[in-house]
Design a protein around this motif. Structure first.
Motif, short mmCIF file in Angstrom:
data_model
loop_
_atom_site.label_atom_id
_atom_site.label_comp_id
_atom_site.label_asym_id
_atom_site.label_seq_id
_atom_site.Cartn_x
_atom_site.Cartn_y
_atom_site.Cartn_z
N ASP A 15 17.51 118.34 -5.89
CA ASP A 15 18.23 119.61 -5.80
C ASP A 15 19.52 119.42 -5.01
OD1 ASP A 15 19.18 122.15 -5.55
OD2 ASP A 15 17.40 122.99 -4.58
N PRO A 16 20.69 119.46 -5.67
CA PRO A 16 21.95 119.23 -4.94
C PRO A 16 22.24 120.29 -3.89
CG PRO A 16 22.40 120.01 -7.18
CD PRO A 16 20.92 119.73 -7.11
N GLU A 17 21.66 121.47 -4.02
CA GLU A 17 21.88 122.53 -3.04
C GLU A 17 21.24 122.19 -1.70
OE1 GLU A 17 23.83 125.23 -3.42
OE2 GLU A 17 24.37 124.32 -5.33
N GLN A 18 20.23 121.31 -1.72
CA GLN A 18 19.54 120.95 -0.49
C GLN A 18 20.10 119.67 0.13
OE1 GLN A 18 15.32 120.78 -1.00
NE2 GLN A 18 15.11 122.92 -1.55
N ASN A 19 20.92 118.98 -0.62
CA ASN A 19 21.40 117.68 -0.16
C ASN A 19 22.59 117.82 0.80
OD1 ASN A 19 21.98 114.95 0.14
ND2 ASN A 19 23.27 114.93 -1.69
N LEU A 20 22.41 117.33 2.02
CA LEU A 20 23.49 117.33 3.00
C LEU A 20 24.01 115.91 3.25
CD1 LEU A 20 22.04 119.76 5.69
CD2 LEU A 20 23.45 120.30 3.71
N THR A 21 23.41 114.92 2.59
CA THR A 21 23.79 113.54 2.83
C THR A 21 24.96 113.18 1.92
OG1 THR A 21 21.41 113.21 3.12
CG2 THR A 21 22.79 111.26 3.27
N LEU A 22 26.09 113.77 2.24
CA LEU A 22 27.31 113.61 1.44
C LEU A 22 28.11 112.42 1.94
CD1 LEU A 22 28.15 117.40 1.63
CD2 LEU A 22 27.07 116.24 -0.30
N CYS A 23 28.89 111.80 1.05
CA CYS A 23 29.68 110.63 1.46
C CYS A 23 30.91 111.07 2.26
CB CYS A 23 30.12 109.82 0.25
SG CYS A 23 31.10 108.36 0.72
N THR A 24 30.98 110.60 3.50
CA THR A 24 32.10 110.95 4.38
C THR A 24 33.41 110.36 3.90
OG1 THR A 24 31.34 109.12 5.76
CG2 THR A 24 30.74 111.34 6.46
N SER A 25 33.36 109.15 3.36
CA SER A 25 34.58 108.49 2.92
C SER A 25 35.17 109.13 1.67
CB SER A 25 34.30 107.00 2.66
OG SER A 25 35.46 106.31 2.27
N CYS A 26 34.31 109.66 0.82
CA CYS A 26 34.77 110.24 -0.46
C CYS A 26 35.36 111.64 -0.31
CB CYS A 26 33.60 110.34 -1.44
SG CYS A 26 33.17 108.79 -2.23
N GLN A 27 35.11 112.30 0.82
CA GLN A 27 35.49 113.71 0.95
C GLN A 27 36.37 113.94 2.18
OE1 GLN A 27 32.54 116.67 -0.23
NE2 GLN A 27 31.05 115.04 -0.52
N PRO A 28 37.64 113.54 2.11
CA PRO A 28 38.54 113.66 3.27
C PRO A 28 38.78 115.08 3.72
CG PRO A 28 39.76 113.05 1.30
CD PRO A 28 38.31 112.92 0.95
N ASP A 29 38.64 116.07 2.85
CA ASP A 29 38.85 117.46 3.25
C ASP A 29 37.70 117.99 4.10
OD1 ASP A 29 41.23 117.49 1.91
OD2 ASP A 29 40.42 118.41 0.10
N LYS A 30 36.52 117.37 3.96
CA LYS A 30 35.34 117.88 4.67
C LYS A 30 34.94 117.05 5.88
CE LYS A 30 32.82 120.27 0.96
NZ LYS A 30 31.54 120.30 0.19
N PHE A 31 35.15 115.72 5.79
CA PHE A 31 34.56 114.85 6.80
C PHE A 31 35.54 113.79 7.31
CE2 PHE A 31 31.03 115.93 3.82
CZ PHE A 31 30.34 116.78 4.67
N TYR A 32 35.24 113.31 8.52
CA TYR A 32 35.94 112.17 9.09
C TYR A 32 35.29 110.88 8.58
CZ TYR A 32 37.48 115.70 12.46
OH TYR A 32 38.01 116.81 13.05
N SER A 33 36.08 109.81 8.58
CA SER A 33 35.55 108.54 8.13
C SER A 33 36.32 107.39 8.77
CB SER A 33 35.65 108.42 6.61
OG SER A 33 35.39 107.10 6.18
N HIS A 34 35.60 106.52 9.47
CA HIS A 34 36.20 105.33 10.05
C HIS A 34 36.63 104.36 8.95
CE1 HIS A 34 35.64 101.55 12.79
NE2 HIS A 34 36.90 101.84 12.60
#
Length: 445
Positions: free
Chosen positions: A408-427
């Motif tokens: 269920d994608p609605e329950q998934n919070l394990t998103l890729c930080t590198s792929c989503q620069p608008d949402k997450f930081y990534s080293h």
């Protein structure tokens, strides 16, 4: 950081800041002229003539235009990068810091009156990290000022050192930072449907809704270090905003002291110097794991009302930090491993993360599905998959682990930080001056 000799030539990337705050907001023309002569002499003496200077001065709402015009007119014969004026020194210095950061400047000198040197140093310590190298250079003094300084230094050495200014400065800075608008949108907290909300407060942060302005740190950066541009005061304000949005007391917040290992701190016992896991059964205490590609994990036992957090990078994953937290919950609080819930937060995915083949071999040993392109010199590695395999091997039920393998994608919070620069930081994506998000959890009161 300060106190070095300033008589050497400066590199092109060194800026000169000229502190005019000792003049006040309504300085007379004669006093301004005298001060500018002192500045010119100091520039000549310290071999700063090739550098353009930024003037920092005090203003009130009624005197902003008049002061700025007066100063700019007086500066026509001095190389001037600009005039930065505000109603508080915290606001002035923070605006100046933004200009330095926009230009990528990490080295600068500050020309200032001797009586302000100690005070300005305290502001610097609050608003700049050790990434910056700066020198505080005193402007020339008259004979009277030299006598005053000597008398002041004698009194300072005679009695116990009391520093009443620090608390006032910290309050001024925090009030100023609190007044700043949020950047990049509203503060957003991701929550897992696996964690029962009537027992636990929890969430995973994204990068929006804070005040950090540097591109790779904007805007809700929640970690400060000597290698990054965000000072602790800015991170503290970001945390205050998160606490307000999430509904916890920032004074009850405890973040992991990362060492990329598998040590776990059981709250109530002596605190290690560093640890990548933390567990508690204390009500209202918020435990948090930072992450900027590494996995922030939260753990919850709704039966015993125990929670924990872990920071799991590739090294910590191999060392078994996730099961170290589970084992601490079982050993210290009598938890049943089958009751423990584990959520893997946003982290770098196997789509974006590679390791040298020697390191990738260790993940292949855990499970061949953890490695893609194993024969290449730098295979792609799935640290999330490895974490699940290790947790299941340790007795955690598969249905009690939430990661990107859920259907269920609605329950998934394990998103890729590198792929989503608008949402997450990534080293991996952003380099050394990267921001940090967190996963946090607490047992409700």
């Amino acid at each position: 950081m300060a106190g070095h000799s300033a008589s050497r030539p400066l590199s092109p990337k060194t800026e000169v800041l000229i502190d005019m705050w000792h003049l006040g907001p309504e300085v007379s023309s004669s006093k301004l002229t005298l001060s500018l002569l002192e500045v010119i002499e100091s520039i000549r003496t310290n071999d700063l003539r090739s550098q353009s200077g930024y003037f920092m001065c005090c203003r009130t709402p009624n005197h902003e235009r008049k002061d700025k015009e007066q100063l700019e007119k007086a500066l026509k014969d001095i190389p001037c990068g600009g005039v930065v004026a505000a109603e508080t020194y915290a606001a002035t210095l923070y605006a100046m810091k933004q200009k330095l950061d926009e230009d990528g400047v990490e080295k600068f000198v500050v020309l200032l009156s001797w009586e302000r040197k100690s005070l300005v140093r305290k502001y610097m310590e609050q608003l700049f990290t050790r990434l910056y190298r700066y020198e505080l250079i005193e402007l020339p003094m008259s004979s009277k000022e030299k006598r005053l300084k000597k008398s002041w230094e004698s009194r300072s050495k005679a009695g116990p050192h009391v520093d009443p200014e620090v608390e006032r400065i910290q309050k001024e800075i925090s009030q100023f930072l609190e007044s700043l608008p949020s950047l990049k949108g509203d503060l957003t907290i991701l929550k897992s449907s696996l964690i029962p909300g009537h027992i636990f407060l929890h969430g995973f942060t994204t990068r929006t809704g804070g005040i950090s302005y540097a591109s790779t740190l904007s805007s809700l950066n929640l970690f400060s270090s000597s290698k990054r541009r965000d000072p602790p005061a800015v991170v503290k304000e970001n945390l205050r905003r998160l606490a307000h949005a999430a509904g916890f007391d920032p004074e009850m917040y405890h973040s992991i002291k990362v060492n990329h290992g598998s040590d776990v701190w059981v709250m109530g016992q002596p605190q290690p110097e560093s640890y990548d896991g933390i567990v508690t059964n204390q009500r209202g205490i918020v435990v948090a794991a930072p992450g900027a590609d590494c996995i922030p994990l939260v753990f919850a036992d709704p039966v015993k009302k125990v929670c924990g957090a872990a920071h799991s990078g590739w090294q910590g994953t191999l060392l078994g930090v996730s099961m170290a937290v589970v084992n601490a919950m079982v050993t210290e609080y009598g938890c049943n491993v089958k009751d423990i819930l584990v959520v893997l937060g946003p982290s770098v995915g196997p789509c974006c993360f590679t390791l040298p083949k020697e390191s990738a071999k260790e993940f292949y040993k855990i499970d061949p599905t953890c490695v893609r392109g194993f024969e290449s010199p730098n295979p792609y590695v799935d640290i999330r998959r490895a974490t699940r395999v290790l947790l299941e091997a340790g007795g955690v039920l598969p249905r009690n682990i939430q990661d990107d393998s859920v259907t269920d994608p609605e329950q998934n919070l394990t998103l890729c930080t590198s792929c989503q620069p608008d949402k997450f930081y990534s080293h991996v994506r952003d380099g050394e001056n990267f921001g940090t998000q967190i996963g946090f959890i607490s047992v409700k009161n």
